[in-house]
Design a protein around this motif. Structure first.
Motif, mmCIF file in Angstrom:
data_model
loop_
_atom_site.group_PDB
_atom_site.id
_atom_site.type_symbol
_atom_site.label_atom_id
_atom_site.label_comp_id
_atom_site.label_asym_id
_atom_site.label_seq_id
_atom_site.Cartn_x
_atom_site.Cartn_y
_atom_site.Cartn_z
ATOM 1 N N LYS A 51 0.795 -1.223 0.000
ATOM 2 C CA LYS A 51 0.000 0.000 0.000
ATOM 3 C C LYS A 51 0.833 1.281 0.000
ATOM 4 C CE LYS A 51 -4.079 -2.087 2.098
ATOM 5 N NZ LYS A 51 -5.060 -2.044 3.193
ATOM 6 N N VAL A 52 2.068 1.200 0.472
ATOM 7 C CA VAL A 52 2.914 2.387 0.462
ATOM 8 C C VAL A 52 4.323 2.015 0.024
ATOM 9 C CG1 VAL A 52 1.623 3.559 2.301
ATOM 10 C CG2 VAL A 52 3.611 2.171 2.875
ATOM 11 N N SER A 53 5.000 2.976 -0.572
ATOM 12 C CA SER A 53 6.420 2.823 -0.882
ATOM 13 C C SER A 53 7.194 3.443 0.276
ATOM 14 C CB SER A 53 6.745 3.541 -2.190
ATOM 15 O OG SER A 53 8.143 3.544 -2.421
ATOM 16 N N LEU A 69 7.269 7.812 3.505
ATOM 17 C CA LEU A 69 6.171 6.972 3.036
ATOM 18 C C LEU A 69 5.466 7.661 1.877
ATOM 19 C CD1 LEU A 69 6.800 5.790 5.847
ATOM 20 C CD2 LEU A 69 4.350 5.555 6.212
ATOM 21 N N THR A 70 5.310 6.939 0.781
ATOM 22 C CA THR A 70 4.583 7.447 -0.386
ATOM 23 C C THR A 70 3.456 6.473 -0.706
ATOM 24 O OG1 THR A 70 6.621 8.397 -1.280
ATOM 25 C CG2 THR A 70 4.748 8.171 -2.786
ATOM 26 N N PRO A 71 2.200 6.922 -0.725
ATOM 27 C CA PRO A 71 1.096 6.005 -1.016
ATOM 28 C C PRO A 71 1.242 5.370 -2.395
ATOM 29 C CG PRO A 71 0.275 8.091 -0.160
ATOM 30 C CD PRO A 71 1.721 8.287 -0.458
ATOM 31 N N ALA A 72 1.063 4.039 -2.464
ATOM 32 C CA ALA A 72 1.101 3.348 -3.753
ATOM 33 C C ALA A 72 -0.239 3.472 -4.463
ATOM 34 C CB ALA A 72 1.454 1.874 -3.540
ATOM 35 N N ARG A 73 -1.266 3.864 -3.721
ATOM 36 C CA ARG A 73 -2.598 4.073 -4.279
ATOM 37 C C ARG A 73 -3.358 4.959 -3.304
ATOM 38 N NH1 ARG A 73 -6.009 1.054 -1.309
ATOM 39 N NH2 ARG A 73 -5.312 -0.887 -0.345
ATOM 40 N N ASP A 74 -4.595 5.307 -3.632
ATOM 41 C CA ASP A 74 -5.403 6.124 -2.729
ATOM 42 C C ASP A 74 -5.659 5.360 -1.436
ATOM 43 O OD1 ASP A 74 -5.522 8.186 -4.509
ATOM 44 O OD2 ASP A 74 -7.442 7.576 -5.374
ATOM 45 N N LEU A 75 -5.448 6.020 -0.318
ATOM 46 C CA LEU A 75 -5.664 5.403 0.977
ATOM 47 C C LEU A 75 -6.657 6.227 1.783
ATOM 48 C CD1 LEU A 75 -1.962 4.599 1.988
ATOM 49 C CD2 LEU A 75 -3.630 3.015 1.025
ATOM 50 N N THR A 76 -7.455 5.551 2.586
ATOM 51 C CA THR A 76 -8.368 6.255 3.477
ATOM 52 C C THR A 76 -7.579 6.810 4.658
ATOM 53 O OG1 THR A 76 -8.858 4.309 4.828
ATOM 54 C CG2 THR A 76 -10.201 4.639 2.844
ATOM 55 N N GLU A 77 -8.219 7.692 5.408
ATOM 56 C CA GLU A 77 -7.576 8.255 6.595
ATOM 57 C C GLU A 77 -7.178 7.145 7.569
ATOM 58 O OE1 GLU A 77 -7.186 11.608 6.775
ATOM 59 O OE2 GLU A 77 -8.121 11.702 4.814
ATOM 60 N N LEU A 78 -8.068 6.178 7.756
ATOM 61 C CA LEU A 78 -7.798 5.096 8.701
ATOM 62 C C LEU A 78 -6.630 4.241 8.226
ATOM 63 C CD1 LEU A 78 -8.747 3.846 11.324
ATOM 64 C CD2 LEU A 78 -10.306 2.389 10.043
ATOM 65 N N GLU A 79 -6.558 3.970 6.928
ATOM 66 C CA GLU A 79 -5.448 3.174 6.390
ATOM 67 C C GLU A 79 -4.119 3.887 6.595
ATOM 68 O OE1 GLU A 79 -6.940 0.484 2.672
ATOM 69 O OE2 GLU A 79 -7.042 2.652 2.387
ATOM 70 N N ARG A 80 -4.097 5.183 6.342
ATOM 71 C CA ARG A 80 -2.867 5.940 6.526
ATOM 72 C C ARG A 80 -2.356 5.834 7.969
ATOM 73 N NH1 ARG A 80 -1.174 10.068 3.055
ATOM 74 N NH2 ARG A 80 -2.389 10.278 1.152
ATOM 75 N N ALA A 81 -3.248 6.105 8.904
ATOM 76 C CA ALA A 81 -2.850 6.088 10.312
ATOM 77 C C ALA A 81 -2.390 4.697 10.730
ATOM 78 C CB ALA A 81 -4.005 6.561 11.185
#
Length: 246
Positions: A51-53, A69-81
């Protein structure tokens, strides 16, 4: 002769620094390599589902234990945290930060940002702030949720929290943008009334431009308010915090 002890001390200090630098250049890559391997072993980072690079090097190519951290795709707020917390919890990892500008902090401040954001997301995990249709007025029952959000924010001294308003695609884009802004501003106003400093709250509306991933843009579930801790500022003593002379 009198200067000999001073020269010996200086020479010793230089030798220690040189040995430390040599040791760092030899063990640094191996150390961050182990951190990178531990990160890759996390459930969210395995195989094509990554999910992230994650990069354990600075802009100049030096090894660092503070990953980018660079998102590999769109992430929700909960996924990011959740992902950032899992990486930060790996022994040896320092503060983490995002390269897309969504979180601005370093070192221990990142951990505080994640903790504050996690608290807010926990309050909203199964509930959302509801508004009357085509209005910025809250529906009955929202006051209790706003009380809980304010309670979650109070321990986060210095947290700058972004409040974003979103809508579905019903209605014109111009109206939706204005409505989402009004709703975000209404939430900000309510939190200020509950004791949260206004300078720590940023309200923005995005209309229907950012639907929830996996939902049709027309789905009413896109009518939502989201929170994100965008930075942590070091708090400064105010006159009321500073002890008076005895």
């Amino acid at each position: 002769m009198r200067n000999r002890p001073i020269l010996i001390v200086i020479a010793g200090a230089l030798l220690v620094c040189a040995l430390a630098l040599i040791s760092a250049t030899q063990t640094g890559p191996a150390f961050v390599g182990r951190l990178a391997a531990a990160t890759a072993a996390l459930p969210d980072q395995q195989g094509a589902g990554r999910k992230v690079s994650v990069r354990f090097t600075t802009a100049r190519g030096w090894p660092t234990r503070h990953p980018m951290l660079t998102p590999a795709r769109d992430l929700t707020e909960l996924e990011r945290a959740r992902i950032a917390q899992a990486i930060a919890a790996i022994p040896g990892v320092g503060g983490v930060h995002w390269t897309d500008g969504t979180m601005l902090a370093s070192g221990d401040m990142d951990i505080e940002s994640l903790r504050c954001e996690s608290e807010l997301l926990g309050v909203l995990a199964e509930r959302t702030i509801r508004f009357e249709e085509s209005s910025a007025e809250f529906i009955p029952g929202s006051e209790e949720l706003l009380d809980e959000l304010a309670t979650a924010m109070r321990p986060c001294v210095g947290a700058i929290v972004a409040i974003s308003g979103h809508t579905d695609t019903s209605g014109s884009p111009k109206v939706n943008l204005a409505l989402s802004q009004d709703r975000a501003q209404m939430v900000r106003r309510e939190l200020i009334e509950r004791g949260i400093p206004g300078q720590n709250l940023i309200a923005n509306g995005f209309g229907s431009s950012r639907p929830v991933k996996g939902l049709s843009p027309a789905d009413p579930a896109n009518r939502r308010i989201e929170f994100r801790v965008v930075s942590m500022e070091t708090s400064r003593p105010t006159p009321i915090d500073t002890p008076a002379a005895r």
